[in-house]
Design a protein around this motif. Structure first.
Motif, PDB file in Angstrom:
ATOM      1  N   MET A 527      14.292   7.384  -1.656  1.00  0.00           N
ATOM      2  CA  MET A 527      13.802   6.867  -0.377  1.00  0.00           C
ATOM      3  C   MET A 527      12.284   7.004  -0.280  1.00  0.00           C
ATOM      4  N   ARG A 528      11.760   8.125  -0.779  1.00  0.00           N
ATOM      5  CA  ARG A 528      10.300   8.330  -0.763  1.00  0.00           C
ATOM      6  C   ARG A 528       9.614   7.267  -1.608  1.00  0.00           C
ATOM      7  N   HIS A 529      10.125   7.063  -2.791  1.00  0.00           N
ATOM      8  CA  HIS A 529       9.514   6.088  -3.703  1.00  0.00           C
ATOM      9  C   HIS A 529       9.575   4.675  -3.126  1.00  0.00           C
ATOM     10  N   GLN A 530      10.694   4.351  -2.510  1.00  0.00           N
ATOM     11  CA  GLN A 530      10.841   3.021  -1.920  1.00  0.00           C
ATOM     12  C   GLN A 530       9.821   2.796  -0.804  1.00  0.00           C
ATOM     13  N   LYS A 531       9.667   3.794   0.072  1.00  0.00           N
ATOM     14  CA  LYS A 531       8.743   3.668   1.191  1.00  0.00           C
ATOM     15  C   LYS A 531       7.289   3.616   0.727  1.00  0.00           C
ATOM     16  N   LEU A 532       6.928   4.491  -0.196  1.00  0.00           N
ATOM     17  CA  LEU A 532       5.553   4.536  -0.688  1.00  0.00           C
ATOM     18  C   LEU A 532       5.179   3.257  -1.430  1.00  0.00           C
ATOM     19  N   LEU A 533       6.109   2.742  -2.207  1.00  0.00           N
ATOM     20  CA  LEU A 533       5.845   1.516  -2.954  1.00  0.00           C
ATOM     21  C   LEU A 533       5.679   0.326  -2.001  1.00  0.00           C
ATOM     22  N   LYS A 534       6.502   0.289  -0.950  1.00  0.00           N
ATOM     23  CA  LYS A 534       6.461  -0.832  -0.007  1.00  0.00           C
ATOM     24  C   LYS A 534       5.162  -0.859   0.788  1.00  0.00           C
ATOM     25  N   GLN A 535       4.699   0.318   1.241  1.00  0.00           N
ATOM     26  CA  GLN A 535       3.507   0.344   2.097  1.00  0.00           C
ATOM     27  C   GLN A 535       2.220   0.608   1.330  1.00  0.00           C
ATOM     28  N   TYR A 536       2.290   1.457   0.295  1.00  0.00           N
ATOM     29  CA  TYR A 536       1.052   1.894  -0.371  1.00  0.00           C
ATOM     30  C   TYR A 536       0.919   1.390  -1.810  1.00  0.00           C
ATOM     31  N   TYR A 537       1.960   0.770  -2.347  1.00  0.00           N
ATOM     32  CA  TYR A 537       1.898   0.108  -3.651  1.00  0.00           C
ATOM     33  C   TYR A 537       1.644   1.065  -4.818  1.00  0.00           C
ATOM     34  N   PHE A 538       2.249   2.251  -4.765  1.00  0.00           N
ATOM     35  CA  PHE A 538       2.192   3.125  -5.929  1.00  0.00           C
ATOM     36  C   PHE A 538       3.515   3.876  -6.045  1.00  0.00           C
ATOM     37  N   THR A 539       3.806   4.319  -7.274  1.00  0.00           N
ATOM     38  CA  THR A 539       4.976   5.151  -7.527  1.00  0.00           C
ATOM     39  C   THR A 539       4.504   6.589  -7.646  1.00  0.00           C
ATOM     40  N   CYS A 540       4.988   7.437  -6.780  1.00  0.00           N
ATOM     41  CA  CYS A 540       4.487   8.808  -6.705  1.00  0.00           C
ATOM     42  C   CYS A 540       4.903   9.607  -7.946  1.00  0.00           C
ATOM     43  N   ASP A 541       3.931  10.346  -8.502  1.00  0.00           N
ATOM     44  CA  ASP A 541       4.222  11.200  -9.654  1.00  0.00           C
ATOM     45  C   ASP A 541       3.816  12.649  -9.376  1.00  0.00           C
ATOM     46  N   CYS A 542       3.900  13.054  -8.090  1.00  0.00           N
ATOM     47  CA  CYS A 542       3.559  14.430  -7.740  1.00  0.00           C
ATOM     48  C   CYS A 542       4.603  15.393  -8.333  1.00  0.00           C
ATOM     49  N   ILE A 543       4.327  16.689  -8.286  1.00  0.00           N
ATOM     50  CA  ILE A 543       5.222  17.688  -8.868  1.00  0.00           C
ATOM     51  C   ILE A 543       6.633  17.621  -8.276  1.00  0.00           C
ATOM     52  N   PRO A 544       6.785  17.548  -6.928  1.00  0.00           N
ATOM     53  CA  PRO A 544       8.148  17.443  -6.380  1.00  0.00           C
ATOM     54  C   PRO A 544       8.913  16.226  -6.898  1.00  0.00           C
ATOM     55  N   CYS A 545       8.182  15.123  -7.163  1.00  0.00           N
ATOM     56  CA  CYS A 545       8.848  13.934  -7.705  1.00  0.00           C
ATOM     57  C   CYS A 545       9.172  14.112  -9.186  1.00  0.00           C
ATOM     58  N   GLN A 546       8.241  14.682  -9.939  1.00  0.00           N
ATOM     59  CA  GLN A 546       8.485  14.913 -11.365  1.00  0.00           C
ATOM     60  C   GLN A 546       9.676  15.844 -11.573  1.00  0.00           C
ATOM     61  N   GLU A 547       9.762  16.880 -10.724  1.00  0.00           N
ATOM     62  CA  GLU A 547      10.815  17.884 -10.889  1.00  0.00           C
ATOM     63  C   GLU A 547      12.022  17.617  -9.986  1.00  0.00           C
ATOM     64  N   ASP A 548      11.945  16.571  -9.174  1.00  0.00           N
ATOM     65  CA  ASP A 548      13.016  16.177  -8.256  1.00  0.00           C
ATOM     66  C   ASP A 548      13.484  17.353  -7.400  1.00  0.00           C
ATOM     67  N   TRP A 549      12.550  17.878  -6.614  1.00  0.00           N
ATOM     68  CA  TRP A 549      12.855  19.017  -5.749  1.00  0.00           C
ATOM     69  C   TRP A 549      13.958  18.662  -4.762  1.00  0.00           C
ATOM     70  N   PRO A 550      14.789  19.650  -4.381  1.00  0.00           N
ATOM     71  CA  PRO A 550      15.900  19.392  -3.449  1.00  0.00           C
ATOM     72  C   PRO A 550      15.417  19.248  -2.006  1.00  0.00           C
ATOM     73  N   LEU A 551      16.273  18.705  -1.157  1.00  0.00           N
ATOM     74  CA  LEU A 551      15.989  18.637   0.272  1.00  0.00           C
ATOM     75  C   LEU A 551      16.016  20.050   0.859  1.00  0.00           C
ATOM     76  N   TYR A 552      15.493  20.169   2.084  1.00  0.00           N
ATOM     77  CA  TYR A 552      15.295  21.500   2.675  1.00  0.00           C
ATOM     78  C   TYR A 552      16.572  22.338   2.689  1.00  0.00           C
ATOM     79  N   HIS A 553      17.692  21.743   3.078  1.00  0.00           N
ATOM     80  CA  HIS A 553      18.922  22.534   3.219  1.00  0.00           C
ATOM     81  C   HIS A 553      19.451  23.056   1.885  1.00  0.00           C
ATOM     82  N   GLU A 554      18.872  22.554   0.777  1.00  0.00           N
ATOM     83  CA  GLU A 554      19.301  23.012  -0.549  1.00  0.00           C
ATOM     84  C   GLU A 554      18.266  23.916  -1.221  1.00  0.00           C
ATOM     85  N   VAL A 555      17.122  24.094  -0.570  1.00  0.00           N
ATOM     86  CA  VAL A 555      16.052  24.908  -1.159  1.00  0.00           C
ATOM     87  C   VAL A 555      16.463  26.384  -1.163  1.00  0.00           C
TER      88      VAL A 555
END
Length: 643
Positions: A527-555
């Protein structure tokens, strides 16, 4: 505008021109060419703007006032009903002709709500406004009584003179007026009260004061609003971005930037000032349009000279077409650009120099070698992503721009004089289409660069808090900061500035990273990648995206992540008072307690040093820290009904 675009698409398809024109449009290179192309299509296919905009209207003002009366007069009053009635009275004021009896009646009715909410100074302001207009003589005694009561509560010494005015207007009332005796009885009560005791000033509102604006220890040579702890860098991958020149500690002030332009969100018109964006419960309207309202005559005059003399004539028509806040912002930037430059010729010269500037890192810098937040070229140089946008995206923005341009040309004198309502005249006027190209550029800059500014609203003790979007800010420096789904900085809204704090320790050479509304803890990676690509035209490669960090309830908690007992003990000791601080922040009880921020920042440092990310406790501390900063900043309290 959606209906207009649907109508145009239907006509293009019926003429079998849809694909052909899309191919032609895709070949266009400049925004000015796109505007000329769109104006020609509008002319050829009979798409001509026709909205008139809602003018001042006495009958509409009366309808809105009656709606307010039904809420305020009938039924048990509570805080929500009073605010609802107040907004309706304010709308009534906004559409009432100036000057008129309807405007006077709107102020008078609103003063009753303000009195009920304990806003006595604002109540007096509205009473004085009503009395200065064509307010009916037979109702004046009632208003002066209300004013007298406000003055007595506030301990104002002029109450005796106001009571005499009550008597004056009572004497002028008809003996047959059924309300005369009730008013006379109330006057006697107030006289007795005034004789027996002189009340001290007792403004019932709990004061919510904004803490002093943070200062920067050592300023940046290139960016006046920023610290010398950062520098602007450029490369092909990240574009312009911000990098630390030294190690930065959590809580350090990175920048204090005043927006080049602030524009209020349309839905806040009844409760905020269009110029300064501060909360105001007794707004006054523009004399000519139904769009803008202000906290004072001073703000009203400032915005008129700055931009509203142009906006006033076109915003109501654009509202009729359901234009968005983005459109208001694109117009305002263009008007400010023209006025900053001093004229159309000077504006062309100024922008030509920016376009021809060879170094992408310093594009938009002024001649003194600095990026100034209060100069238009700093905004103009921000990324547009034109080459990444689809034909449909660009054409929709071109169509919006062409409608805006039509109204600017035919309803204002921004191009020297009001022009005839003829699209052909616009098409053949190079200054007009150049200016249209500038507006279209803003339509592309804004989605990728503008920032939302917030107000923290308090609903009284133990009733909770709410973050309310006030408007849109043009921030040349902050717009250069790239995104991360786990940002290391915090943007904190103040009344007239945005303060940038470091949230985590940032090492020398590391990039400063903001969040564009897609945090790893509350939104999945797809969902993050879809939103960022649609509005900002880039695919995020930050650490949470590279490592696919879990949502808050799973942290996971540090208790699971940290194995060394000495580190666990260190963390446990650092977090000793954390639950207490959560409770204080939840209740909004953090002002005049600077030690809370100091302790929370120490917690961040300890967790950063001892725990791998993501970590449940780090997330909780960071969110609490954000809340405490906001509660010490741009915060307002919803007034409460008198008991």
């Amino acid at each position: 505008m959606d209906k207009v675009q649907e109508m145009l698409n239907a006509r293009l398809i019926a003429a079998n021109k849809h694909i052909e024109l899309s191919v032609q449009y895709k070949k266009l290179k400049t925004d000015q060419e796109r505007v000329v192309f769109t104006l020609n299509i509008m002319q050829e296919y009979g798409i001509v703007p026709s909205a008139t905009g809602m003018p001042k209207n006495a009958k509409e003002s009366e309808k809105l006032r009656e709606k307010g009366n039904k809420i305020f007069i009938k039924g048990a009053l509570n805080n929500i009903r009073c605010i609802e009635a107040l907004k309706l009275y304010t709308k009534s004021i906004s559409v009432a002709p100036y000057p008129s009896e309807q405007l006077a009646l709107g102020y008078a009715n609103r003063s009753a709500v303000l009195f009920q909410l304990g806003l006595y100074l604002e109540c007096i302001q509205d009473i004085d406004r009503a009395l200065a207009l064509n307010y009916p003589d037979n109702l004046r005694a009632k208003l002066y009584l209300r004013k007298s009561e406000c003055l007595m509560i506030l301990g104002n010494q002029s109450v005796d003179d106001t009571l005499k005015k009550v008597q004056h207007w009572l004497d002028k009332m008809s003996l047959n007026d059924t309300s005369r005796e009730k008013l006379k009885t109330k006057l006697d009560v107030l006289r007795n009260r005034n004789t027996q005791t002189k009340l001290c000033a007792t403004d019932t509102r709990r004061k919510v004061l904004e803490s002093p604006l943070p200062t920067i220890a050592s300023h940046n040579d290139e960016v006046p609003c920023a610290s010398d702890a950062v520098v602007i860098k450029y490369n092909n991958h990240y574009g312009r971005h911000i990098v630390a020149t030294r190690d930065i500690c959590p809580g350090e002030v990175i920048a204090v930037e005043k927006p080049y332009s602030l524009i209020l969100k349309q839905e806040n018109m009844q409760t905020h000032c269009s110029n300064c964006l501060r909360v105001c419960w007794a707004n006054i309207p523009c004399n000519y349009c139904t769009y803008a309202m202000y906290c004072s005559e001073e703000c009203k005059n400032i915005e008129w000279k700055k931009c509203h003399d142009v906006e006033c004539a076109i915003f109501p028509a654009l509202i009729e077409y359901s234009f968005y806040n983005l459109d208001w912002c694109s117009i305002r930037l263009a008007v400010l650009a023209l006025r900053d430059a001093g004229g159309m010729k000077e504006l062309r010269t100024m922008l030509k120099e920016v376009d021809e500037h060879a170094d992408p890192r310093t594009r938009g810098f002024s001649q003194d070698g600095k990026l100034h937040s209060d100069r238009y070229i700093s905004v103009y140089s921000l990324v547009t992503n034109s080459e990444k946008r689809s034909v449909s995206d660009l054409f929709k923005r071109s169509l919006d721009t062409s409608f805006i341009l039509y109204y600017l040309a035919t309803r204002t004198v921004i191009f020297g004089a009001k022009l005839p309502e003829d699209l052909n005249i616009l098409i053949n006027n190079d200054d007009i289409t150049f200016f249209g190209g500038l507006i279209l550029r803003h339509q592309q800059i804004i989605p990728s660069n503008m920032h939302t500014v917030y107000t923290v609203i308090s609903f009284g003790e133990m009733q909770g808090l709410e973050y309310k979007e006030r408007g849109i800010a043009s921030m040349p420096f902050l717009s250069l900061i790239n995104h991360s789904c786990d940002p290391n900085i915090l943007r904190h809204s103040r009344s007239e500035h945005i303060v940038l704090y470091a949230m985590y320790p940032i090492r020398k050479g590391e990039q400063l990273l903001d969040n564009y509304g897609t945090h790893y803890a509350i939104m999945s990676k797809p969902m993050r990648h879809q939103k960022l690509l649609k509005q900002y035209y880039f695919t995020c490669d930050c650490i949470p995206c590279q490592e696919d960090w879990p949502l808050y309830h799973e942290v996971k908690s540090y208790k699971t992540l940290v194995r060394k007992s000495e580190d666990q003990n260190k963390i446990k000791k650092a977090l000793t008072k954390f639950n207490t601080y959560i409770q204080l922040a939840t209740n909004g009880n953090v002002q005049d307690k600077p030690y809370i921020i100091e302790d929370l920042l120490k917690m961040v440092q300890v967790l950063h040093d001892c725990v791998p990310m993501p970590c449940e406790e780090m997330s909780n501390v960071i969110e609490t820290l954000k809340r405490v900063y906001d509660l010490n900043g741009n915060m307002y309290e919803i007034p409460q009904v008198r008991t």
